[in-house]
Enzyme design. Structure first.
Site, PDB file in Angstrom:
ATOM      1  N   LYS A  11     -53.938 -30.931  14.287  1.00  7.74           N
ATOM      2  CA  LYS A  11     -53.476 -31.329  12.750  1.00  7.74           C
ATOM      3  C   LYS A  11     -54.102 -31.535  11.697  1.00  7.74           C
ATOM      4  O   LYS A  11     -55.421 -31.931  11.623  1.00  7.74           O
ATOM      5  CB  LYS A  11     -51.713 -31.282  12.240  1.00  7.74           C
ATOM      6  CG  LYS A  11     -50.853 -31.624  13.161  1.00  7.74           C
ATOM      7  CD  LYS A  11     -49.609 -32.162  13.607  1.00  7.74           C
ATOM      8  CE  LYS A  11     -48.657 -32.530  14.255  1.00  7.74           C
ATOM      9  NZ  LYS A  11     -47.288 -33.222  13.664  1.00  7.74           N
ATOM     10  N   TYR A  51     -41.599 -24.548  12.479  1.00  8.63           N
ATOM     11  CA  TYR A  51     -40.867 -25.853  12.318  1.00  8.63           C
ATOM     12  C   TYR A  51     -40.034 -24.707  12.332  1.00  8.63           C
ATOM     13  O   TYR A  51     -39.370 -26.022  11.999  1.00  8.63           O
ATOM     14  CB  TYR A  51     -41.837 -26.662  11.703  1.00  8.63           C
ATOM     15  CG  TYR A  51     -42.789 -27.089  11.899  1.00  8.63           C
ATOM     16  CD1 TYR A  51     -42.600 -28.300  13.411  1.00  8.63           C
ATOM     17  CD2 TYR A  51     -44.345 -27.411  11.402  1.00  8.63           C
ATOM     18  CE1 TYR A  51     -43.711 -28.956  13.612  1.00  8.63           C
ATOM     19  CE2 TYR A  51     -44.633 -28.682  11.880  1.00  8.63           C
ATOM     20  CZ  TYR A  51     -45.081 -28.519  12.764  1.00  8.63           C
ATOM     21  OH  TYR A  51     -45.959 -30.115  13.684  1.00  8.63           O
ATOM     22  N   ASN A 115     -49.183 -37.265  12.896  1.00  2.30           N
ATOM     23  CA  ASN A 115     -49.245 -37.729  13.841  1.00  2.30           C
ATOM     24  C   ASN A 115     -50.681 -37.302  14.418  1.00  2.30           C
ATOM     25  O   ASN A 115     -50.652 -37.134  15.604  1.00  2.30           O
ATOM     26  CB  ASN A 115     -48.007 -38.224  14.206  1.00  2.30           C
ATOM     27  CG  ASN A 115     -47.274 -36.640  14.878  1.00  2.30           C
ATOM     28  OD1 ASN A 115     -48.114 -36.133  13.886  1.00  2.30           O
ATOM     29  ND2 ASN A 115     -46.228 -36.472  15.046  1.00  2.30           N
ATOM     30  N   HIS A 118     -49.643 -31.252  18.003  1.00  2.95           N
ATOM     31  CA  HIS A 118     -48.561 -31.062  17.951  1.00  2.95           C
ATOM     32  C   HIS A 118     -48.692 -30.664  20.024  1.00  2.95           C
ATOM     33  O   HIS A 118     -49.562 -30.348  20.069  1.00  2.95           O
ATOM     34  CB  HIS A 118     -48.512 -29.923  17.829  1.00  2.95           C
ATOM     35  CG  HIS A 118     -47.622 -29.040  18.224  1.00  2.95           C
ATOM     36  ND1 HIS A 118     -46.313 -29.648  17.697  1.00  2.95           N
ATOM     37  CD2 HIS A 118     -47.669 -28.113  18.166  1.00  2.95           C
ATOM     38  CE1 HIS A 118     -45.588 -28.401  18.125  1.00  2.95           C
ATOM     39  NE2 HIS A 118     -46.398 -27.707  18.887  1.00  2.95           N
ATOM     40  N   GLU A 129     -44.176 -20.384  21.019  1.00  4.94           N
ATOM     41  CA  GLU A 129     -44.948 -20.944  19.579  1.00  4.94           C
ATOM     42  C   GLU A 129     -47.241 -19.787  19.886  1.00  4.94           C
ATOM     43  O   GLU A 129     -47.837 -19.496  19.046  1.00  4.94           O
ATOM     44  CB  GLU A 129     -45.514 -22.363  20.033  1.00  4.94           C
ATOM     45  CG  GLU A 129     -44.291 -23.281  19.574  1.00  4.94           C
ATOM     46  CD  GLU A 129     -44.349 -24.635  19.349  1.00  4.94           C
ATOM     47  OE1 GLU A 129     -44.641 -24.606  20.241  1.00  4.94           O
ATOM     48  OE2 GLU A 129     -43.308 -25.546  19.310  1.00  4.94           O
TER      49      GLU A 129
END
Ligand code: DAT
Ligand code: MG
Length: 137
Positions: A11, A51, A115, A118, A129
């Site tokens: 990310k 998402y 965080n 993914h 995805e």
């Protein structure tokens, strides 16, 4: 199905913190194969589709804001039980309460909202995805 594919993202916080090499290294050390990899800035539309399961939750808009805030490294990673294997290497969603020491999030992240990585959470999510991020695969 013995061999699985999963979608991995580093990310924007991970790219910004120059942890791309660290993440690639952990993919390789686990024994997983990198099938495709691309550094890109995410459009809001792709972010919202990625998402979609979180649409309506209180953190949804900040999540979209965050994931579109800078370049991400997207990769398709393959191997036996790759989905669970990568979730284990990544660590739980909350880097303090859920991610175990030794995992990427457990070692290197502090907040749920940033965080670092993914990983798809099921074969169905992985298929969806990977089609979204790498339609030519
Ligand atoms: P994961 O990324 O471990 O699959 P998830 O799919 O439940 O976790 O949520 C996607 C991302 O949304 C997560 O990595 C960080 C953010 N997020 C989840 N729950 C959150 C919360 N309670 N507050 C803020 N951000 C949250
Ligand atoms: Mg998830």
């Amino acid at each position: 199905r013995v061999t699985e594919r999963t979608l991995v993202l580093v990310k924007p916080d991970g790219v910004e913190r120059k942890l791309v090499g660290e993440v690639i290294s952990r993919i390789e050390r686990k024994g997983l194969d990198i099938v495709a990899m691309d550094l890109r800035t995410v459009e809001r539309d792709l972010a919202a589709q990625h998402y979609a399961e979180h649409d309506g939750k209180p953190f949804f808009s900040s999540l979209l804001e965050f994931i579109t805030s800078g370049p991400v490294l997207a990769a398709v990673v393959e191997g036996p039980r790759a989905i669970a294997a990568w979730r284990q290497v990544a660590g739980g969603t909350d880097p303090v309460e859920k991610a175990t020491p030794g995992s990427i999030r457990g070692d290197l992240a502090l907040e749920t909202g940033s965080n670092l990585v993914h990983g798809s959470d099921s074969p169905e999510s992985a298929d969806r995805e990977i089609k979204l991020w790498f339609p030519s695969l």
